[in-house]
Write a protein that holds these residues in place. Structure first.
Motif, PDB file in Angstrom:
ATOM      1  N   UNK A 155     -13.767  -0.645   4.113  1.00 24.22           N
ATOM      2  CA  UNK A 155     -12.559  -1.333   3.666  1.00 24.22           C
ATOM      3  C   UNK A 155     -11.378  -0.368   3.749  1.00 24.22           C
ATOM      4  N   UNK A 156     -10.263  -0.841   4.312  1.00 23.14           N
ATOM      5  CA  UNK A 156      -9.019  -0.055   4.360  1.00 23.14           C
ATOM      6  C   UNK A 156      -8.049  -0.589   3.315  1.00 23.14           C
ATOM      7  N   UNK A 157      -7.516   0.328   2.504  1.00 24.46           N
ATOM      8  CA  UNK A 157      -6.523  -0.017   1.492  1.00 24.46           C
ATOM      9  C   UNK A 157      -5.280   0.844   1.675  1.00 24.46           C
ATOM     10  N   UNK A 158      -4.166   0.320   1.206  1.00 26.28           N
ATOM     11  CA  UNK A 158      -2.958   1.137   1.138  1.00 26.28           C
ATOM     12  C   UNK A 158      -3.057   2.104  -0.027  1.00 26.28           C
ATOM     13  N   UNK A 159      -2.709   3.351   0.198  1.00 25.56           N
ATOM     14  CA  UNK A 159      -2.800   4.357  -0.865  1.00 25.56           C
ATOM     15  C   UNK A 159      -1.792   4.095  -1.973  1.00 25.56           C
ATOM     16  N   UNK A 160      -0.618   3.605  -1.616  1.00 25.98           N
ATOM     17  CA  UNK A 160       0.438   3.427  -2.605  1.00 25.98           C
ATOM     18  C   UNK A 160       0.158   2.289  -3.573  1.00 25.98           C
ATOM     19  N   UNK A 161      -0.421   1.184  -3.096  1.00 27.51           N
ATOM     20  CA  UNK A 161      -0.603   0.012  -3.966  1.00 27.51           C
ATOM     21  C   UNK A 161      -2.032  -0.539  -3.945  1.00 27.51           C
TER      22      UNK A 161
END
Length: 280
Positions: free
Chosen positions: A179-185
């Motif tokens: 799974x890829x997530x945005x680090x900021x949010x």
């Protein structure tokens, strides 16, 4: 003629022996799974004097396999819905034009072409550092469901490998989904489904949400998949990519993946009618 269920392995062998011919054409890749299909009641036949058609019941319609010896004969199956046929060929020199023309005459239309690419770790470009994206294994069934819905929505429901909900738990246990997530949010951006053929690590699905495109999310998923599955410099990786998806093809080629001169072309028939066969 209606579809007839194949109830024994002997009947399948009989069909193969009767219709297989050096002069004919076939896409029957079922040998390894035919016994399971029969036991599950998922294999059917429509045969005439010269040609045989095998149908595998899927969650989304049918997959059709054939032995065609007479390209002028009219197939005798009625009003089949949601049928896909896939033909494997070895590069442009072996493009199955005759089979495609025949299938188009009986109601199929060309859908898409997929090419197989292979990579060896020592030949691949090292990862590029990209900020703002993190990739981890799916932690729970909710993330598995979100990834699989993205895969199913991103690819053709007939030609693609549709993932059903009864597979979710196994995917979670086997650490099969990145799974890829945005680090900021921590926003979900995309996912990659990995499988293995022997010791070869394979990409079965990879997709990025529209809002994640342009952020190199696919590149981060690919790099993570490669680096985390590396056992030695000779480790191999394999994937299939849609020929028409030039962005994805370019990404894999830049990484160092090479076309294996193995492709498949799929044709789909959303509704077969006897009127199409009358054109033969």
């Amino acid at each position: 003629m209606m579809l007839n269920k194949i109830n024994t392995i002997e009947r399948y062998v009989e069909i193969v022996e009767q219709y297989r011919s050096k002069e004919g054409a076939s896409n029957d890749y079922l040998q390894r799974e035919v016994e399971t299909l029969i036991n599950n009641g998922e294999l059917f036949e429509v045969c005439d004097r010269h040609n045989a058609f095998l149908f595998v019941k899927k969650n989304t319609g049918f997959r059709m396999y054939y032995y065609i010896n007479d390209f002028n004969a009219k197939p005798d199956f009625n009003e089949l819905k949601d049928v896909v046929v896939e033909i494997l060929y070895r590069g442009k020199s072996y493009f199955p034009q005759k089979e495609i023309e025949y299938l188009e005459k009986v109601g199929f239309r060309v859908n898409l072409i997929r090419d197989q690419y292979l990579g060896i770790y020592k030949d691949l470009e090292r990862p590029i550092k990209i900020e703002g994206v993190k990739v981890e294994f799916a932690k729970n069934l909710w993330e598995i469901e979100k990834a699989c819905k993205l895969f199913n929505d991103s690819f053709d429901i007939l030609s693609g490998d549709y993932i059903t909900s009864d597979m979710y738990e196994k995917l979670l246990i086997n650490n099969a989904i990145w799974i890829a997530h945005g680090i900021d949010n921590n926003k979900f951006l995309g996912a990659l489904h990995q499988t293995f053929t022997g010791k070869t690590a394979c990409i079965s699905h990879v997709a990025v949400i529209p809002e994640g495109r342009g952020r190199h999310v696919g590149q981060v998923l690919l790099d993570t998949f490669i680096e985390k599955n590396m056992e030695n410099e000779k480790h191999r990786y394999m994937l299939w990519v849609q020929h028409q998806n030039t962005v994805a093809v370019s990404m894999y080629q830049k990484k160092g993946f090479k076309y294996t001169f193995k492709s498949t072309i799929s044709l789909i028939c959303l509704l077969y009618t006897s009127d199409a066969a009358d054109e033969l």
